[in-house]
Design a protein around this motif. Structure first.
Motif, PDB file in Angstrom:
ATOM      1  N   VAL A 231       0.949  -1.323  -0.322  1.00 24.39           N
ATOM      2  CA  VAL A 231       0.160  -0.302   0.194  1.00 24.39           C
ATOM      3  C   VAL A 231       0.861   1.594   0.238  1.00 24.39           C
ATOM      4  CG1 VAL A 231      -1.560   1.904   1.454  1.00 24.39           C
ATOM      5  CG2 VAL A 231      -2.236  -0.958   0.806  1.00 24.39           C
ATOM      6  N   VAL A 232       1.505   1.395   0.896  1.00 28.63           N
ATOM      7  CA  VAL A 232       2.822   2.664   0.915  1.00 28.63           C
ATOM      8  C   VAL A 232       3.145   2.917  -0.087  1.00 28.63           C
ATOM      9  CG1 VAL A 232       5.099   3.176   1.825  1.00 28.63           C
ATOM     10  CG2 VAL A 232       3.427   2.158   3.626  1.00 28.63           C
ATOM     11  N   PHE A 237       4.897   5.793  -5.348  1.00 27.22           N
ATOM     12  CA  PHE A 237       4.866   4.800  -7.275  1.00 27.22           C
ATOM     13  C   PHE A 237       3.694   5.662  -7.428  1.00 27.22           C
ATOM     14  CE2 PHE A 237       4.338   2.584 -10.772  1.00 27.22           C
ATOM     15  CZ  PHE A 237       5.398   2.895 -11.616  1.00 27.22           C
ATOM     16  N   GLY A 238       2.538   6.124  -7.723  1.00 28.91           N
ATOM     17  CA  GLY A 238       1.671   6.332  -7.884  1.00 28.91           C
ATOM     18  C   GLY A 238       2.224   8.267  -7.842  1.00 28.91           C
ATOM     19  N   TYR A 239       2.436   8.803  -6.746  1.00 28.45           N
ATOM     20  CA  TYR A 239       2.499  10.160  -6.119  1.00 28.45           C
ATOM     21  C   TYR A 239       3.799  10.270  -7.067  1.00 28.45           C
ATOM     22  CZ  TYR A 239       3.612  14.326  -4.541  1.00 28.45           C
ATOM     23  OH  TYR A 239       3.729  15.759  -3.537  1.00 28.45           O
ATOM     24  N   LYS A 256      -2.900  16.682  -6.977  1.00 24.02           N
ATOM     25  CA  LYS A 256      -2.907  15.547  -8.014  1.00 24.02           C
ATOM     26  C   LYS A 256      -2.151  14.642  -8.255  1.00 24.02           C
ATOM     27  CE  LYS A 256      -3.537  17.719 -12.263  1.00 24.02           C
ATOM     28  NZ  LYS A 256      -3.373  18.600 -13.024  1.00 24.02           N
ATOM     29  N   GLY A 257      -0.255  14.691  -7.415  1.00 27.41           N
ATOM     30  CA  GLY A 257       0.234  13.067  -6.696  1.00 27.41           C
ATOM     31  C   GLY A 257      -0.321  12.732  -6.195  1.00 27.41           C
ATOM     32  N   ILE A 258      -1.292  13.753  -5.329  1.00 24.51           N
ATOM     33  CA  ILE A 258      -1.540  12.071  -4.017  1.00 24.51           C
ATOM     34  C   ILE A 258      -3.086  11.345  -4.425  1.00 24.51           C
ATOM     35  CG2 ILE A 258      -3.556  12.662  -2.010  1.00 24.51           C
ATOM     36  CD1 ILE A 258      -1.217  14.937  -1.014  1.00 24.51           C
ATOM     37  N   GLY A 261      -1.441   8.653  -6.382  1.00 21.25           N
ATOM     38  CA  GLY A 261      -1.048   7.983  -5.910  1.00 21.25           C
ATOM     39  C   GLY A 261      -1.889   6.733  -5.269  1.00 21.25           C
ATOM     40  N   VAL A 262      -3.350   7.762  -4.905  1.00 23.78           N
ATOM     41  CA  VAL A 262      -4.320   7.134  -4.860  1.00 23.78           C
ATOM     42  C   VAL A 262      -4.961   5.584  -5.170  1.00 23.78           C
ATOM     43  CG1 VAL A 262      -6.718   7.436  -4.046  1.00 23.78           C
ATOM     44  CG2 VAL A 262      -5.072   8.537  -2.726  1.00 23.78           C
ATOM     45  N   GLU A 263      -5.262   6.417  -6.737  1.00 24.44           N
ATOM     46  CA  GLU A 263      -5.357   5.726  -8.343  1.00 24.44           C
ATOM     47  C   GLU A 263      -4.802   4.440  -8.228  1.00 24.44           C
ATOM     48  OE1 GLU A 263      -5.436   7.736 -11.003  1.00 24.44           O
ATOM     49  OE2 GLU A 263      -7.314   8.904 -10.282  1.00 24.44           O
ATOM     50  N   MET A 264      -3.652   4.915  -8.127  1.00 24.83           N
ATOM     51  CA  MET A 264      -2.800   3.237  -7.847  1.00 24.83           C
ATOM     52  C   MET A 264      -2.831   2.133  -6.800  1.00 24.83           C
ATOM     53  SD  MET A 264       0.221   2.669  -9.884  1.00 24.83           S
ATOM     54  CE  MET A 264       1.240   1.058 -10.462  1.00 24.83           C
TER      55      MET A 264
END
Length: 289
Positions: A231-232, A237-239, A256-258, A261-264
């Motif tokens: 999860v971390v 990685f997404g962020y 937008k980066g957050i 990260g949530v989508e990933m």
């Protein structure tokens, strides 16, 4: 009227004038030295900047490998954990990592080779067109320059310079601005294969790490730690991936980066949950049979 040394001396400029001339010469020399020094500094900076800049295609390959490595092996290890044996998870995960890295690397290698072959074929067609249809090539150049918005007289000068110049320069111009095809490096295929394969292996090895530190029958504890780590990792990685594309200079881009990260994290979690659910379903059916 002065004669001899006096006459020669009288022909020289006054002391203040001679001093001014000397100052100008020193200033000119100093300015030339400063300009040369500045030019050397700019060249050194430009050279170091080019050396330190990472090829965007390498970043793209790394993202492809890491994104697949962070989702597919994680889903597999989460699914295998339903079997209740840590050794099965480790061996199955390592086997998938090795096979997946080889497969992803070969795919990247073949894709890069196809890109190079496509570039060579387009370049050959462009050279044939330059030889066979010079009038058509001239119209293509004018069309490109018209899109840029150059004045007619300047566009005509550039067109004549390209048409009357070397064939190599005209070919590069058409490849760059008409076909939008930058020349791939000679080692592109190898670098692409290694980057994707290493990214996949590194990304996929992360969910396996917790299973090395738990006992053979304590697979649930390994799954719990693996899920927390992933999860971390998925969020980070997404962020980072989103921030690398859009930047993070203001609060809007940070959010937008957050969101990236949530989508990933959601995508990776859904993949792992689906894999684990299927393994539980199939194992339950096999037990009932």
């Amino acid at each position: 009227m002065p004669t001899g040394d006096s006459a020669a001396y009288s022909m020289l400029p006054p002391t203040s004038a001679r001093s001014s001339v000397g100052d100008i010469e020193r200033m000119t020399t100093s300015s030339s030295d400063d300009a040369a020094s500045s030019q050397i500094t700019l060249q050194s900076y430009s050279s170091s900047s080019r050396k330190s800049r990472i090829d965007p295609r390498i970043i793209s390959d790394a993202i492809i490998g890491l994104s697949d490595g962070l989702t597919v092996p994680f889903a597999l290890t989460a699914g295998l954990s339903a079997l209740g044996n840590t050794h099965v998870v480790i061996y199955g995960g390592l086997a998938e990592l090795i096979a997946g890295s080889i497969s992803m690397g070969l795919g990247g290698f073949l894709g890069a080779k196809s890109e190079a072959e496509s570039y060579s074929a387009t370049q050959l067609q462009t050279r044939k067109k330059i030889i066979a249809d010079q009038a058509g090539v001239e119209e293509d150049v004018k069309s490109i320059l018209d899109d840029v918005g150059l004045p007619d007289d300047l566009g005509e000068q550039v067109t004549r310079c390209l048409i009357d110049g070397s064939e190599e320069r005209l070919t590069k111009f058409l490849m760059r601005f008409e076909h939008s095809a930058p020349e791939p490096p000679s080692n592109r295929a190898l670098v692409c294969a290694l980057t994707i394969a290493m990214g996949y292996f590194v990304g996929g090895f992360i969910p396996l790490l917790p299973y090395f530190f738990v006992s053979g029958d304590d697979v649930k504890q390994g799954l719990l730690w693996s899920a927390c780590v992933m999860v971390v990792t998925l969020f980070t990685f997404g962020y980072v991936k989103t921030a690398a594309v859009h930047g993070s200079s203001d609060l809007h881009l940070v959010w937008k980066g957050i969101r990236g990260g949530v989508e990933m994290t959601v995508v990776g979690s859904l993949a792992a949950g689906a894999a684990m659910g299927l393994v539980v379903l199939f194992s339950g059916e096999s037990d009932s049979v």
